[in-house]
Design an enzyme around this catalytic site. Structure first.
Site, PDB file in Angstrom:
ATOM      1  N   GLU A 281      64.256  56.762  11.995  1.00  0.00           N
ATOM      2  CA  GLU A 281      62.997  57.429  11.610  1.00  0.00           C
ATOM      3  C   GLU A 281      61.829  56.434  11.657  1.00  0.00           C
ATOM      4  O   GLU A 281      60.728  56.779  12.085  1.00  0.00           O
ATOM      5  CB  GLU A 281      63.108  58.034  10.203  1.00  0.00           C
ATOM      6  CG  GLU A 281      64.102  59.172  10.104  1.00  0.00           C
ATOM      7  CD  GLU A 281      63.782  60.344  11.035  1.00  0.00           C
ATOM      8  OE1 GLU A 281      62.600  60.659  11.235  1.00  0.00           O
ATOM      9  OE2 GLU A 281      64.735  60.931  11.578  1.00  0.00           O
ATOM     10  N   TRP A 284      60.801  56.458  15.034  1.00  0.00           N
ATOM     11  CA  TRP A 284      59.926  57.577  15.437  1.00  0.00           C
ATOM     12  C   TRP A 284      58.465  57.192  15.221  1.00  0.00           C
ATOM     13  O   TRP A 284      57.580  57.583  15.982  1.00  0.00           O
ATOM     14  CB  TRP A 284      60.251  58.849  14.643  1.00  0.00           C
ATOM     15  CG  TRP A 284      61.287  59.698  15.319  1.00  0.00           C
ATOM     16  CD1 TRP A 284      62.601  59.793  14.980  1.00  0.00           C
ATOM     17  CD2 TRP A 284      61.095  60.568  16.458  1.00  0.00           C
ATOM     18  NE1 TRP A 284      63.240  60.670  15.839  1.00  0.00           N
ATOM     19  CE2 TRP A 284      62.340  61.166  16.750  1.00  0.00           C
ATOM     20  CE3 TRP A 284      59.999  60.905  17.257  1.00  0.00           C
ATOM     21  CZ2 TRP A 284      62.510  62.064  17.805  1.00  0.00           C
ATOM     22  CZ3 TRP A 284      60.171  61.812  18.302  1.00  0.00           C
ATOM     23  CH2 TRP A 284      61.410  62.378  18.564  1.00  0.00           C
ATOM     24  N   TRP A 312      45.368  80.736  22.328  1.00  0.00           N
ATOM     25  CA  TRP A 312      45.463  80.666  20.867  1.00  0.00           C
ATOM     26  C   TRP A 312      44.650  81.783  20.223  1.00  0.00           C
ATOM     27  O   TRP A 312      43.633  82.210  20.762  1.00  0.00           O
ATOM     28  CB  TRP A 312      44.944  79.308  20.357  1.00  0.00           C
ATOM     29  CG  TRP A 312      45.718  78.143  20.880  1.00  0.00           C
ATOM     30  CD1 TRP A 312      45.270  77.202  21.749  1.00  0.00           C
ATOM     31  CD2 TRP A 312      47.063  77.790  20.568  1.00  0.00           C
ATOM     32  NE1 TRP A 312      46.265  76.273  22.007  1.00  0.00           N
ATOM     33  CE2 TRP A 312      47.375  76.619  21.290  1.00  0.00           C
ATOM     34  CE3 TRP A 312      48.055  78.342  19.755  1.00  0.00           C
ATOM     35  CZ2 TRP A 312      48.615  75.993  21.229  1.00  0.00           C
ATOM     36  CZ3 TRP A 312      49.287  77.717  19.687  1.00  0.00           C
ATOM     37  CH2 TRP A 312      49.561  76.559  20.422  1.00  0.00           C
ATOM     38  N   ASN A 347      59.247  66.048   5.234  1.00  0.00           N
ATOM     39  CA  ASN A 347      59.254  66.183   6.695  1.00  0.00           C
ATOM     40  C   ASN A 347      59.827  67.519   7.178  1.00  0.00           C
ATOM     41  O   ASN A 347      59.281  68.157   8.076  1.00  0.00           O
ATOM     42  CB  ASN A 347      60.042  65.036   7.320  1.00  0.00           C
ATOM     43  CG  ASN A 347      60.063  65.135   8.837  1.00  0.00           C
ATOM     44  OD1 ASN A 347      59.020  65.159   9.467  1.00  0.00           O
ATOM     45  ND2 ASN A 347      61.248  65.238   9.411  1.00  0.00           N
ATOM     46  N   TRP A 365      47.600  74.008  17.490  1.00  0.00           N
ATOM     47  CA  TRP A 365      48.176  72.872  16.753  1.00  0.00           C
ATOM     48  C   TRP A 365      47.107  71.889  16.282  1.00  0.00           C
ATOM     49  O   TRP A 365      47.265  71.214  15.259  1.00  0.00           O
ATOM     50  CB  TRP A 365      49.234  72.141  17.597  1.00  0.00           C
ATOM     51  CG  TRP A 365      48.739  71.575  18.904  1.00  0.00           C
ATOM     52  CD1 TRP A 365      48.693  72.213  20.099  1.00  0.00           C
ATOM     53  CD2 TRP A 365      48.223  70.258  19.155  1.00  0.00           C
ATOM     54  NE1 TRP A 365      48.187  71.382  21.067  1.00  0.00           N
ATOM     55  CE2 TRP A 365      47.892  70.177  20.526  1.00  0.00           C
ATOM     56  CE3 TRP A 365      48.017  69.138  18.361  1.00  0.00           C
ATOM     57  CZ2 TRP A 365      47.353  69.022  21.113  1.00  0.00           C
ATOM     58  CZ3 TRP A 365      47.488  67.983  18.943  1.00  0.00           C
ATOM     59  CH2 TRP A 365      47.153  67.934  20.301  1.00  0.00           C
ATOM     60  N   TRP A 388      52.633  66.933  15.684  1.00  0.00           N
ATOM     61  CA  TRP A 388      52.093  68.282  15.952  1.00  0.00           C
ATOM     62  C   TRP A 388      52.394  68.688  17.389  1.00  0.00           C
ATOM     63  O   TRP A 388      52.766  69.827  17.660  1.00  0.00           O
ATOM     64  CB  TRP A 388      50.588  68.357  15.648  1.00  0.00           C
ATOM     65  CG  TRP A 388      50.344  68.616  14.189  1.00  0.00           C
ATOM     66  CD1 TRP A 388      50.084  67.700  13.225  1.00  0.00           C
ATOM     67  CD2 TRP A 388      50.392  69.898  13.519  1.00  0.00           C
ATOM     68  NE1 TRP A 388      49.967  68.309  11.991  1.00  0.00           N
ATOM     69  CE2 TRP A 388      50.146  69.657  12.151  1.00  0.00           C
ATOM     70  CE3 TRP A 388      50.626  71.206  13.931  1.00  0.00           C
ATOM     71  CZ2 TRP A 388      50.120  70.689  11.200  1.00  0.00           C
ATOM     72  CZ3 TRP A 388      50.596  72.232  12.993  1.00  0.00           C
ATOM     73  CH2 TRP A 388      50.349  71.978  11.631  1.00  0.00           C
TER      74      TRP A 388
HETATM   75  P1  FAD Z   1      61.314  58.848   5.479  1.00  0.00           P
HETATM   76  O1  FAD Z   1      62.221  59.952   5.874  1.00  0.00           O
HETATM   77  O2  FAD Z   1      61.711  58.004   4.343  1.00  0.00           O
HETATM   78  O3  FAD Z   1      61.101  57.969   6.786  1.00  0.00           O
HETATM   79  C1  FAD Z   1      60.718  56.589   6.732  1.00  0.00           C
HETATM   80  C2  FAD Z   1      59.469  56.355   7.537  1.00  0.00           C
HETATM   81  O4  FAD Z   1      59.691  56.640   8.906  1.00  0.00           O
HETATM   82  C3  FAD Z   1      58.299  57.221   7.131  1.00  0.00           C
HETATM   83  O5  FAD Z   1      57.633  56.675   6.021  1.00  0.00           O
HETATM   84  C4  FAD Z   1      57.456  57.227   8.395  1.00  0.00           C
HETATM   85  O6  FAD Z   1      56.656  56.076   8.491  1.00  0.00           O
HETATM   86  C5  FAD Z   1      58.508  57.182   9.479  1.00  0.00           C
HETATM   87  N1  FAD Z   1      58.801  58.527   9.981  1.00  0.00           N
HETATM   88  C6  FAD Z   1      59.732  59.381   9.525  1.00  0.00           C
HETATM   89  N2  FAD Z   1      59.751  60.510  10.277  1.00  0.00           N
HETATM   90  C7  FAD Z   1      58.806  60.353  11.218  1.00  0.00           C
HETATM   91  C8  FAD Z   1      58.341  61.167  12.296  1.00  0.00           C
HETATM   92  N3  FAD Z   1      58.883  62.365  12.584  1.00  0.00           N
HETATM   93  N4  FAD Z   1      57.337  60.699  13.063  1.00  0.00           N
HETATM   94  C9  FAD Z   1      56.789  59.477  12.831  1.00  0.00           C
HETATM   95  N5  FAD Z   1      57.191  58.669  11.818  1.00  0.00           N
HETATM   96  C10 FAD Z   1      58.186  59.095  11.027  1.00  0.00           C
HETATM   97  N6  FAD Z   1      54.047  60.902   9.271  1.00  0.00           N
HETATM   98  C11 FAD Z   1      53.054  60.067   8.941  1.00  0.00           C
HETATM   99  O7  FAD Z   1      53.308  58.927   8.535  1.00  0.00           O
HETATM  100  N7  FAD Z   1      51.740  60.447   9.047  1.00  0.00           N
HETATM  101  C12 FAD Z   1      51.395  61.694   9.475  1.00  0.00           C
HETATM  102  O8  FAD Z   1      50.201  61.993   9.585  1.00  0.00           O
HETATM  103  C13 FAD Z   1      52.432  62.606   9.803  1.00  0.00           C
HETATM  104  N8  FAD Z   1      52.135  63.875  10.196  1.00  0.00           N
HETATM  105  C14 FAD Z   1      53.168  64.738  10.508  1.00  0.00           C
HETATM  106  C15 FAD Z   1      52.860  66.037  10.941  1.00  0.00           C
HETATM  107  C16 FAD Z   1      53.874  66.934  11.249  1.00  0.00           C
HETATM  108  C17 FAD Z   1      53.531  68.323  11.745  1.00  0.00           C
HETATM  109  C18 FAD Z   1      55.217  66.539  11.124  1.00  0.00           C
HETATM  110  C19 FAD Z   1      56.328  67.495  11.451  1.00  0.00           C
HETATM  111  C20 FAD Z   1      55.537  65.257  10.702  1.00  0.00           C
HETATM  112  C21 FAD Z   1      54.525  64.333  10.404  1.00  0.00           C
HETATM  113  N9  FAD Z   1      54.816  63.010   9.985  1.00  0.00           N
HETATM  114  C22 FAD Z   1      53.789  62.162   9.688  1.00  0.00           C
HETATM  115  C23 FAD Z   1      56.203  62.496  10.033  1.00  0.00           C
HETATM  116  C24 FAD Z   1      57.013  62.628   8.739  1.00  0.00           C
HETATM  117  O9  FAD Z   1      56.932  63.936   8.247  1.00  0.00           O
HETATM  118  C25 FAD Z   1      56.577  61.652   7.642  1.00  0.00           C
HETATM  119  O10 FAD Z   1      56.488  60.346   8.160  1.00  0.00           O
HETATM  120  C26 FAD Z   1      57.586  61.642   6.484  1.00  0.00           C
HETATM  121  O11 FAD Z   1      57.720  62.929   5.944  1.00  0.00           O
HETATM  122  C27 FAD Z   1      57.112  60.686   5.410  1.00  0.00           C
HETATM  123  O12 FAD Z   1      57.969  60.716   4.310  1.00  0.00           O
HETATM  124  P2  FAD Z   1      58.930  59.495   3.988  1.00  0.00           P
HETATM  125  O13 FAD Z   1      58.145  58.241   3.935  1.00  0.00           O
HETATM  126  O14 FAD Z   1      59.694  59.866   2.770  1.00  0.00           O
HETATM  127  O15 FAD Z   1      59.874  59.487   5.259  1.00  0.00           O
END
Ligand code: FAD
Length: 486
Positions: A281, A284, A312, A347, A365, A388
């Site tokens: 993650e 990602w 849209w 997420n 989006w 997105w």
């Molecule tokens: P954890 O599950 O603990 O993951 C650890 C770290 O990995 C996160 O803190 C983050 O930095 C990174 N990460 C995890 N999943 C993703 C992912 N899919 N894409 C990129 N990085 C990821 N994340 C953001 O940081 N900023 C945003 O603006 C953002 N917008 C999003 C918009 C949408 C529509 C979606 C579906 C996801 C988005 N995310 C975004 C990704 C993800 O949802 C969040 O990073 C995550 O929920 C943060 O919670 P956590 O720190 O507990 O994640």
């Protein structure tokens, strides 16, 4: 030999290579943070409301940490280049150091500043504090950027261990006279009229120390169950480090080594399943930066060109219902209310609400991306835009267009006892578990027992999901056939 140390998205003292390099010279350091909203030109995103709230806390924490090291954080406002030039003349500094950013507007600006400084004989050096590997360091065998996550992650993993993080310096040598600084409060980052930040204050502590304490708690326990619990929004199964990472209060090298060390100590393996999934993650996030760097139009243009013509809908009432958490779909409404109250959303639920906006309501989006930009404390140009586009099906390695999340099935699967929905949509908290994700299917007597009337206490669904799904699929199919005229 004074060094200007320009803090940006690296609001920490540990594992901060620009700071280390400045301190290593052994001469005075002038730490500065520039409120450079003017540089993030139109369409390219200056921080939204929730980010500004976080930034205030983060700068306040950084300022205290720098004072504890015997120095002072200088705050300035204005276009970065002008501010740096003024500081150079005021202080006679001969070096300017910073850690790199990767947003298109920032890379353009920083390049320009670096060239101008070098032209004046000033040493301008930049470093990597924010990524495991910078966007140009991982390429396909042909030397091209990756567009698919799995091979990107494989290449990242096999590119060697990330460098060991470095400790914070004990002292940051200070100049004899401190430069003039704005007062943090004068920047108006905190909302006042109205003060909508109560839920943010209750949920978060910005700053490096809080980031480490969150990382410590996570690496001690939840990371080992991450694989099983990360999709359950009713539990604390994820690290919640995203905003700390966005502001650079903690860096991915620190996270990587902390989870691997904890895994080794507790299981004897550096990468048991949960840990590997967690690090993927983090990857990602790296992939999102990779995409943003190589495809700078990511935040405002679909990577798949055919999506530019998608028909849209313009539906302000539906958009407002989505934003307020009043769609009649409990899991969607719970997510949108969690976002509004805390500045964060799980997420799994981000994917559900995004799919609902795009596919059930047929709203662009980018409209969702903008709402998240303003309301998320972790709003991040790269991750937000890439995610997105992923949900919309128009990005690199995106979800296929025919994947339309069914909010009822998603709710039942990932919030089986309804605890998440009950927390954020308390008006339906007495609806029994089997109906909690579809209250419109309950008999009137069951709703009466739960103390609600649909349409009065909680909305009936604003759209029928089966109809909406078919409608979206039809439009997506037309798009694939290259014909969107109906
Ligand atoms: P954890 O599950 O603990 O993951 C650890 C770290 O990995 C996160 O803190 C983050 O930095 C990174 N990460 C995890 N999943 C993703 C992912 N899919 N894409 C990129 N990085 C990821 N994340 C953001 O940081 N900023 C945003 O603006 C953002 N917008 C999003 C918009 C949408 C529509 C979606 C579906 C996801 C988005 N995310 C975004 C990704 C993800 O949802 C969040 O990073 C995550 O929920 C943060 O919670 P956590 O720190 O507990 O994640």
């Amino acid at each position: 030999m004074t060094t200007l140390l320009w803090f940006r998205r690296d609001l920490r003292l540990a594992d901060n290579p620009a700071l280390d390099a400045a301190v290593a010279i052994g001469r005075p350091v002038i730490p500065v943070y520039i409120c450079d909203d003017a540089d993030a030109d139109a369409g390219e995103w200056s921080p939204g409301g929730a980010s500004r709230w976080w930034l205030h806390g983060s700068l306040s924490a950084l300022s205290s940490a720098i004072e504890a090291c015997g120095n002072r954080l200088i705050l300035k406002t204005g276009p970065a280049e002008a501010v740096i030039n003024e500081l150079l003349s005021e202080t006679g500094a001969t070096n300017v150091f910073w850690n790199r950013r990767y947003e298109p507007w920032a890379t353009r600006r920083d390049e320009k500043i670096k060239t101008a400084l070098k032209g004046k004989g000033i040493e301008a050096r930049s470093f990597n504090a924010g990524l495991l590997r910078e966007p140009w360091a991982v390429t396909t065998q042909k030397g091209e950027p990756y567009k698919v996550f799995t091979p990107f992650w494989k290449a990242l993993r096999t590119s060697g261990e990330p460098d060991q993080p470095r400790p914070a310096p004990q002292r940051i040598p200070a100049p004899n006279d401190f430069a003039e600084s704005d007062g943090l409060n004068s920047w108006g980052l905190l909302p006042t009229r109205p003060d909508w930040a109560g839920g943010l204050r209750d949920t978060w502590i910005p700053g490096e120390q809080a980031a480490h304490s969150r990382l410590h708690d996570f690496t001690e326990g939840a990371v080992f169950e991450y694989q099983d619990k990360r999709n359950l929004p009713g539990l604390s199964g994820t690290s919640r480090l995203s905003a700390h990472l966005h502001f650079g209060e903690i860096g991915p090298r620190q996270i990587w080594h902390a989870v691997v060390a904890s895994a080794l100590a507790q299981t004897g393996s550096p990468m048991p399943r949960g840990v590997e999934t967690y690090l993927s993650e983090i990857a990602w996030r790296e992939f999102s930066y990779h995409l943003l760097f190589h495809f700078p139009e990511l935040p405002f243009k679909p990577l798949r060109a055919e999506f530019s013509n998608f028909p849209w809908a313009n539906d302000p009432d539906a958009l407002s219902a989505w934003q307020r958490g009043a769609t009649g779909y409990p899991i969607v409404d719970a997510g949108m209310r969690e976002l509004w109250t805390t500045g964060w959303m799980h997420n799994r639920v981000r994917m559900i609400v995004a799919s609902f906006l795009i596919k059930d309501l047929l709203i662009d989006w980018q409209t969702g991306e903008e709402w998240f930009w303003d309301t998320l404390v972790d709003a991040d140009l790269a991750s937000n835009a890439a995610s997105w586009q992923w949900v919309a099906g128009c990005g690199a390695d995106a979800a296929p267009y025919f994947r339309v999340f069914n909010p009822t099935i998603q709710g039942t699967k990932f919030d089986p006892d309804g605890s998440y929905v009950r927390k954020w949509v308390p008006e339906i908290s007495k609806v029994p578990d089997r109906l909690i994700h579809a209250p419109w299917t309950a008999k009137p007597i069951e709703l009466a027992d739960a103390g609600i009337k649909l349409g009065r206490d909680y909305p009936a669904p604003i759209v029928d999901h089966s109809m909406a799904r078919n409608r979206a699929l039809e439009k997506y199919k037309l798009l694939k056939a290259g014909n969107t005229d109906e």
